[in-house]
Structure formats: C-alpha cells, structure tokens
Write a protein that holds these residues in place. Structure first.
Motif, short mmCIF file in Angstrom:
data_model
loop_
_atom_site.label_atom_id
_atom_site.label_comp_id
_atom_site.label_asym_id
_atom_site.label_seq_id
_atom_site.Cartn_x
_atom_site.Cartn_y
_atom_site.Cartn_z
N SER A 114 0.82 -1.20 0.00
CA SER A 114 0.00 0.00 0.00
C SER A 114 0.86 1.26 0.00
O SER A 114 0.60 2.21 -0.73
CB SER A 114 -0.91 -0.06 1.23
N LEU A 122 2.16 8.59 -6.70
CA LEU A 122 2.12 9.99 -6.32
C LEU A 122 3.48 10.67 -6.44
O LEU A 122 3.56 11.86 -6.75
CB LEU A 122 1.61 10.13 -4.89
N GLU A 148 -7.79 6.13 -8.53
CA GLU A 148 -6.90 7.13 -9.12
C GLU A 148 -6.79 6.96 -10.63
O GLU A 148 -6.06 7.71 -11.29
CB GLU A 148 -5.50 7.03 -8.50
N GLU B 67 4.28 16.97 0.11
CA GLU B 67 3.55 16.36 -1.00
C GLU B 67 2.64 15.26 -0.49
O GLU B 67 2.78 14.78 0.63
CB GLU B 67 4.55 15.79 -2.01
N LEU B 68 1.73 14.87 -1.37
CA LEU B 68 0.71 13.90 -0.99
C LEU B 68 1.31 12.60 -0.46
O LEU B 68 0.84 12.02 0.51
CB LEU B 68 -0.14 13.61 -2.23
N ASN B 69 2.39 12.18 -1.12
CA ASN B 69 2.99 10.93 -0.71
C ASN B 69 3.53 11.01 0.71
O ASN B 69 3.44 10.06 1.48
CB ASN B 69 4.10 10.58 -1.70
N THR B 70 4.08 12.17 1.06
CA THR B 70 4.56 12.36 2.43
C THR B 70 3.37 12.39 3.38
O THR B 70 3.46 11.90 4.51
CB THR B 70 5.38 13.66 2.52
N LYS B 73 2.67 8.98 4.25
CA LYS B 73 3.68 8.46 5.17
C LYS B 73 3.44 9.01 6.57
O LYS B 73 3.65 8.32 7.57
CB LYS B 73 5.08 8.81 4.67
N ARG B 188 -13.17 0.13 2.37
CA ARG B 188 -13.47 1.31 1.57
C ARG B 188 -13.10 2.53 2.41
O ARG B 188 -13.59 2.70 3.52
CB ARG B 188 -14.95 1.35 1.21
N PRO B 189 -12.20 3.38 1.91
CA PRO B 189 -11.78 4.52 2.71
C PRO B 189 -12.94 5.49 2.90
O PRO B 189 -13.83 5.56 2.04
CB PRO B 189 -10.67 5.16 1.87
N ARG B 209 -5.89 14.10 -7.89
CA ARG B 209 -5.37 12.80 -7.49
C ARG B 209 -5.08 12.72 -5.98
O ARG B 209 -4.33 13.50 -5.42
CB ARG B 209 -4.06 12.51 -8.22
N GLY B 210 -5.69 11.76 -5.34
CA GLY B 210 -5.28 11.39 -3.99
C GLY B 210 -5.76 12.31 -2.88
O GLY B 210 -5.24 12.23 -1.77
N LEU B 211 -6.74 13.18 -3.14
CA LEU B 211 -7.24 14.04 -2.06
C LEU B 211 -7.84 13.21 -0.94
O LEU B 211 -7.77 13.59 0.23
CB LEU B 211 -8.29 15.01 -2.60
N ASP B 213 -6.73 10.45 0.13
CA ASP B 213 -5.63 10.02 0.98
C ASP B 213 -5.23 11.12 1.94
O ASP B 213 -4.81 10.86 3.06
CB ASP B 213 -4.44 9.60 0.12
N VAL B 285 -5.89 3.76 6.64
CA VAL B 285 -4.74 4.26 5.87
C VAL B 285 -4.35 3.24 4.80
O VAL B 285 -4.16 3.57 3.63
CB VAL B 285 -3.54 4.57 6.79
N VAL B 286 -4.23 1.97 5.22
CA VAL B 286 -3.77 0.93 4.30
C VAL B 286 -4.93 0.40 3.45
O VAL B 286 -4.75 -0.13 2.37
CB VAL B 286 -3.11 -0.22 5.09
N GLN B 287 -6.16 0.56 3.94
CA GLN B 287 -7.36 0.08 3.28
C GLN B 287 -7.39 -1.43 3.14
O GLN B 287 -7.96 -1.97 2.20
CB GLN B 287 -7.53 0.75 1.90
#
Lengths: 454, 392
Positions: A114, A122, A148, B67-70, B73, B188-189, B209-211, B213, B285-287
């Motif tokens: 994940s 991303l 996505e 950033e989104l990826n951070t 994390k 489902r998130p 993308r990824g909002l 998250d 978070v991990v879904q």
C-alpha cells in the motif's frame, strides 16, 4: 504547488531535449523496432499527456518481494523485465519514448505494498503499474489504483480477482488463471490416472481455492481422498505431508509456491512417502526449486533432476527448452543486458510480460492517456501474439489473461516434455478444447510491431 | 534496579543502574514542576491543551507543506506512533514488556474492517463510532491478556505476549469465512466531506489525485493528537506516578497500599486501547486488514520505536515511529542513488544498516533519543546549580 512546478521543470527539460534532437537532424532510431508501429508521426509529434507520459519517456512501475519470505525467485522477475525494456530502449523505445522501469520492494507485506504503490503513483508519477506480484499484496492497492485511474496491467498472480471490469476497469490479469489450470489438471488426471487416489496440497488463499474449484469440476469427490492447506510463511509442512500419507493418497497435487515445492519434497523424503507428484505452474520452476532444494537440505539433495517424473503445466516457454526461438531471443537479450546471474524461468516470465507491455504501449498510440492504454488492451489484446502459447482473453467485458496451457512432465534431466497438446479453456463451465492455432516465432527484431488502435 | 532511592535534588540522573538510565526520559519532571522558570502554564491539563493546539497547528502546516505521498507516510507515522505511545506507557511507566501489540492492532483493524464492510449503496456507520468500537474490542482483548500478563515478569511476559503476536493473526486464517483468510478484508476509505475539499484547496491549492488520501492522513493525525493528549494527561497524573512506583519499587508500592496486579492490568488495558485505535487508523490508511500486515515483526518494530525514541516518553515514541517510516526508504534511496546498487540489493542492505544503527544507538544512547537529550539537559542544569551554590 511543488508538484506542479516540478512537472513544469520536467516538461521544459523534455522540450529542450526534443528541440535539440530535432536541431541535430532528428532521431536515427525512429524506425527501429517499437517506433515503427502505427500511430504515425515522429518524435516531434510526441506530447506529454499526463503523469508518467512525457515527450521522451514513459514510466512503468511495480511492486515485488525483493526481501523476505517470498523473495527467492520472485525478486528476479523485475530484472528480466529490466533486461527486455533495456533492449527495447536501445532500439529506439516505443514511439521514440524510453521506457523507465521503477519497481519497489514490498517484502510481500500488504501494508508495505500500500505504501510503495502510493509512492510510485504519487511521487514517481508512473503512467501505469505492470505486474504487481501477489494476491494478498496487490489486493491492498486495487481500490487505490482504480480510484486514481492508474492502469493496473498484468497482475502477477492467477487469482480470479483481477478479471472484474465492471468494478475494476483499470485492472487486468496476465497469466492463466488458477481455476482454468485446475480444470486442465483435473481432466488430465481423470483421463490418465482414473484409479489414482488424489491428495491436494493447497496454499490457504485464492490460489489454492481457485485451483481446487477447477480440479473438482473433473475429479469426483471420492477420488480426492485428502485436502491439506498451508499458510505462506509457516515452513513446517511435515504434518500436512504426514496427513496426506496417512490418507493413502498416491497422487499429490500441489497449488503452492516454489519454496513449498522444495519443502514438500524434503518432508516426503523424510517420511519415505513416494506418491506421484504434480505441482501447478507457479510451484514448478525446476531451476529455482532445484537450488532451493539444495539450500534447504544443505546440499543433501540438489539439482533440478530431483524433480524427475513430476508433472506440471506450462503456458510460456521455459529455459530448459533451449531450441525454442523465444528462449533463444530472451537468452540473447539477457546476455546483452549485462546483469548478474543466468537466465531463469522467473526472468523469462518477466521478459514475456514486458513483451506484452510493449504491445500494449504500441497499440495505445503515440500520445496515449491511461484510459487509451486500457482501451487498447481491451480492443486489441485478444489478437496479440507473443511468447504465451495461447491467446489472451481481453475484451471490454473480460480482463482475464492467457487462456490455456499444456501438461508437462519433467524427464531425468529436468526438461519438461509435453504430455498434451495446447489446451484452452476458461473459468466456470467452459469446455476444455484443443487450441487450433500455432505458437508463433518472435519477430526478427525481437520487438513486437502492433498497430495503434482507434 | 538500585535499592537506594534516587536523591531528590537530582531526579533521574544520579543513578547509573541500567533501568533508571533507560527510563530516564520518563522520570524527568514535567515542565514547570522543577522550580524552573517556564512560559508554559503550571496546570497540567492547561499545559497539555496548549501543546495539543500547537501540535494541531504544526500538523496542518506539515500536511499542507508536504507532498501527498509524504502525507500518506505521515499517516503511517500516526498509527505507529499511537501504538508506540500506548506501549511506551506500558513499558516505560508500568515496567511491563509486550511483544504482542501488533496482534492487538490486528484486533482494532479487523473490527474496523468488519464494521465498514457494507454494500456500496449503503451508508457505512460513522467513523467515530467505528473507531470507538475498535478501541472497545481491543480493550476487551487487552484486559484478558492483561490479567494473565500481570502475573508474569520479564522474559516470561515477553514470551507470552510474543505468542499472542504469532497466534492471533492465525485466527484470521482459521475463521477464513469471516476474515477472508490470507487475502484479508479490503476497506473502503471514508469519503472526504465537501468542506474539506474546499478548505484544502484554499490552504494549499491541492486538487485531484489522492485528495482522499489526504483526508485519511488528517484523520490519522487527529487521532494521534487526541490519543497523545489523553496519554500525556494519564502519565502526568496520580495514575502515572502510581505506575512508576509499581515499576521502581514493588515492595514500597505495596506497602503504600498499591495493588500491583490491578495497576499492571490497568496499564495493559490502556495501552491495548491505544493499540486498538492504532489498528483502526492503520485499517483506513492501508485500506486492508490482512494477516500479512500483522506479523510479529510489527510488534518488534513498535518496541524498537519506543526504545530508540526514549522509553517512557511520548515524544520519543513519536520520533521512533517517524524513524521506522522514513529511515528504511531513505536508506534504500541512498543505496540505489548514491551507491548505485540494484533495487533488490538496496532493499536488502537497508535492513543491515538499519540494524547497525539500532545497535549503535543502544550502545551510545541507551536512554534513546529523547532520554539522552533530557539527561544531558538535566546534567547541565545540575552542574550550573552546583556552581551557583558554590559561588553563593
């Protein structure tokens, strides 16, 4: 903000390179292999269409177990992919774009999968994910990738989960699904060994379940005398093998991963249990099992010949078929790539999948979006020919991969000898039929040449 | 444990006995209590509320500037830190060890997964309710384990809780009809609300993308702040002091009328509740809730985070969790980009370097990051006080 500015920089950089290339008299490679496919135009017509698709690169990402319990063997797959993509890149790439291959270690832990897949999408901004390995691991990112809208091509698992275009429009399988494989195995045993008392040794997830469902379509319940399961990670299979022995099974069929092929062989040796063995395709790679056997038994048992007489199935060429033109091609590409190690079946698997990926990119046209790539696989995928023995089942309502396989028995040298012609079938009630087509030889260049669709 | 009482004028720093050093961070007086001038309010609750508000502001800043990826994390850091916070209370304050907190997280995660597992057309129950249920379920399991754990010491307790870490995820395989075996339950998130989308757009201009998250990351960090607020108050309260007494001087504590067993069970229950919330946050978070996510190695990494950060301190637990999330990928990047290793090689060597770092930290900073800094501060203050009194 930072992302946008970074993308701007990379677009500017790409534009600079493209202009300078044009100024230098254009690209000599535009007709080399991959670029030759339809779609028209030259490198100058390349446009960045979104994440991962710039004017001169396309980024493909994936997750594999490079460390941990599932790493032996599987960690070699991405090096095979790398070798093939390097080869395509050296011959001009696809539509004058270099394929960038980014893969990450998930240690076969869904939590890590994940995290790393989100990082790929991303941060690395991949155009598509290809060949993500494992059922429980990839299952963790299905929703994310489909929400996505990232193409999720060719999952490295034969689970039936990936064939669900309605709910998962971006996800596609690649290898023959476990249920179809179970059906082909079940029919062969029913016809050739009608008196065998069959014991099943199954991995405790979709892999084992789908396989068992297929087998039971052709074998009567009373012919299957025992079913034993194991959990991946638990390396003591003694109790299961003892239970199979006690049940009187004289034919053991395993739907398990390669380490468990070695473990069951060693456990059976300890118990003096000598049934006829059959391992489904996943668990059979003789070179890998041979080396695992050597490692697990600390040298007492070694070599692929330990698998002599064992049955398995096959849907792509294997390294023991040294005369096969695909193996010869892949051998040449592997040697040229200069990576460490020898060509193995797992690397052939990676290269074969990379071949399909190049077909998909060619069919998607010169400047595709993610949706174009998905549409191209749905529209043209069923007609692609390559290393796989039988065609894919891709269409707008099916996302299932290779449709069939043949039954193979290892001889004393560990070389697989075909016992049946190529058989094709499908999940559910579909009949098993003989495949009427011929496996094709690779193109001269070693690179596919698909027309762009649409 | 040294039999002599720590001298009162020099709390936590005087004795060289290992356990005292290891938990030095936890023994440091709370700000304002040591007679030192401080800008923070003297009342514990007010002080912690202030820290909570500042923490929330920092969290928003951090989430919006990265950033989104951070962001994702940071979500990972949040659930690890919640569990590590509970564990640091158990190990640092009450003096019990647990190698089974990963399994308790599994209870929280599976509870969440089962409650959110409704048809797409149906409205899932509210997230707060789900989280409370996850905490309640884990608290129950924690109480059961805690009763057994209160009777055990040291290596026996470690062994018993390790058995929990190994065994509990196996239940998901045994009852695979309910828990879907090795593959686990997908989650489902939670849908982000409209106001969140608008606020974030105004704050940092992030769209697309990824909002979702990002929304999940916000929930995770909010849970972290709330749980740390509760834990910090507990640790600074009468209960915290009682736990320290139970840890340091069993006989004295019993003579003072403290029931050792009951307080140990209570510590286990509180830390199990934290682990339950951590599991619930992990799930969104991990879904996915799958046995592969809760291997014994998760429990061990939690303990690592607690020890590296500084046993008995929440800051330490947070720092340790951040290291767990950010260090291995950083090491892999380093191996790949600087030392030009192959991906597999880089991944493998990251474990080696990570292990070496742990060993080095334990050798040179046995009190962990936060504990070492606090010890150094205490020593300096003591030395200054000494010179001042010498002059006067």
């Amino acid at each position: 903000m930072t992302r946008n500015s970074r993308r701007l920089v990379s677009v500017l950089a790409a534009a600079t390179i493209a202009t300078s290339m044009a100024a230098c008299g254009g690209d000599d490679d535009s007709d080399g292999g991959g670029g030759g496919g339809g779609g028209g135009g030259t490198a100058e017509d390349n446009e960045a269409t979104g994440p991962g698709m710039t004017e001169d690169t396309v980024t493909i990402g994936s997750h594999y177990p490079l460390t941990g319990r599932a790493a032996p063997g599987y960690s070699e797959i991405p090096t095979g992919v790398q070798a093939y993509f390097d080869y395509v890149n050296a011959n001009g790439g696809v539509y004058d774009r270099q394929i960038e291959w980014v893969y990450r270690d998930d240690g076969y832990n869904p939590t890590n999968t994940s995290t790393v897949v989100r990082e790929l999408v991303l941060e690395e901004e991949v155009f598509a994910i290809m060949g993500g390995l494992g059922t429980p691991t990839h299952n963790a990112v299905l929703d994310f990738l489909n929400t996505e809208e990232v193409p999720d091509l060719f999952v490295s698992s034969g689970s039936s989960l990936w064939d669900d275009p309605e709910n998962l429009p971006y996800t596609f399988g690649w290898q023959t699904d476990y249920e179809s494989e179970g059906k082909i195995i079940g029919q062969y045993i029913a016809e050739e060994f009608p008196d065998a008392k069959v014991g099943l040794f199954l991995q405790d997830d979709d892999f084992g379940e789908d396989g068992e469902r297929g087998v039971r379509q052709y074998l009567d319940d009373d012919q299957i005398v025992e079913v034993q399961t194991y959990t991946s990670g638990n390396i003591d299979v003694g109790p299961q093998i003892a239970a199979l022995q006690a049940s009187g099974a004289d034919f053991v069929l395993g739907f398990n991963t390669p380490p468990y092929t070695a473990l069951t062989q060693l456990a059976a040796r300890d118990l003096n249990y000598t049934p006829q063995w059959w391992y489904s395709n996943v668990g059979s790679a003789p070179d890998l099992v041979g080396s695992l056997l050597g490692a697990f038994s600390q040298g007492a048992v070694s070599g692929a010949s330990a698998l002599a007489g064992i049955y398995t199935t096959s849907y792509i060429p294997t390294v023991d078929q040294v005369d096969d033109p695909w193996i010869q091609l892949f051998q040449r590409i592997w040697d040229e790539s200069g990576q460490e190690g020898v060509l193995t079946n797992t690397r052939v698997y990676g290269m074969s999948m990379a071949y399909t990926m190049v077909q998909a990119l060619q069919a998607a046209g010169r400047n595709p979006t993610g949706d174009d790539l998905v549409a191209a696989v749905e529209e043209a995928g069923a007609d692609w020919q390559g290393p796989a023995f039988t065609p894919f089942r891709y269409s707008s309502d099916r996302h299932a991969g290779i449709s069939g396989m043949s039954v193979v028995q290892f001889n004393a040298e560990g070389v697989g000898e075909p016992k049946t012609p190529l058989l094709v079938t499908d999940t559910g009630d579909a009949e098993i039929e003989e495949y009427d087509g011929e496996p094709i030889a690779p193109p001269e260049s070693g690179i596919p040449d698909e027309e762009a669709v649409g | 444990m040294s039999e002599t009482q720590t001298p009162t004028g020099d709390p936590g720093a005087a004795s060289d006995a290992a356990p005292t050093t290891a938990t030095a961070g936890a023994n440091a007086p709370s700000a304002g209590a040591g007679g030192r001038r401080s800008l923070l309010p003297r009342i514990t609750l007010l002080r912690h509320l202030l820290v909570l508000v500042v923490g929330a502001a920092v969290a928003v800043l951090l989430l919006e500037s990265t950033e989104l990826n951070t962001n994702i994390k940071l979500g990972n850091v949040a659930y690890l830190a919640i569990a590590a916070g509970g564990l640091t209370l158990l190990t640092g304050l009450s003096g019990q060890i647990s190698l089974g907190h990963g399994a308790l997280m599994a209870v929280g995660a599976y509870t969440t997964a089962l409650m959110l597992d409704v048809e797409r057309s149906e409205e899932p129950p509210s997230l707060a309710l789900v989280f409370l249920a996850a905490v309640a379920a884990t608290t129950l399991v924690g109480a059961l384990v805690g009763v057994a754990a209160a009777r055990l010491h040291g290596p026996y307790l470690a062994g018993a809780t390790l058995a929990l870490a190994v065994g509990l995820p196996g239940l998901a395989l045994y009852f695979s009809d309910t828990f879907n075996g090795e593959q686990g339950l997908t989650i489902r998130p939670p849908e982000r609300p409209e106001w969140f989308t608008e606020t974030v757009e105004q704050l940092s201009g992030a769209t697309g993308r990824g909002l979702n998250d990002k929304w999940v990351a916000y929930i995770a960090v909010a849970c972290l702040l709330i749980s740390y607020f509760f834990l910090a108050n507990l640790m600074r309260s009468r209960m915290g002091r009682t736990w320290r007494a139970v840890r340091d001087q069993e006989v004295a504590a019993e003579l003072a009328g403290i029931s050792l067993g009951a307080w140990r069970v209570l510590a286990f229950v509180v830390s199990a509740a934290a682990a339950g919330l951590a599991g619930a946050v992990l799930a969104i978070v991990v879904q996915l809730a799958a046995p592969g996510s809760f291997l014994p190695v998760l429990s061990l990494s939690l303990l690592t985070a607690v020890v590296i950060g500084g046993l008995g301190t929440l800051t330490g637990a947070l720092l340790g969790s951040a290291l767990l999330v950010f260090l291995p990928p950083w090491l892999i990047d380093l191996g790949r980009d600087v030392f030009d290793m192959e991906e597999a090689q880089a991944s493998q060597s990251s474990f080696v370097v990570y292990g070496l770092l742990l060993v080095v930290t334990m050798l040179f900073a046995p009190a962990g990051l936060v504990g070492t800094i606090r010890l150094a501060l205490l020593r300096r203050r003591a030395a200054r006080a000494l010179t001042r009194s010498g002059r006067g």
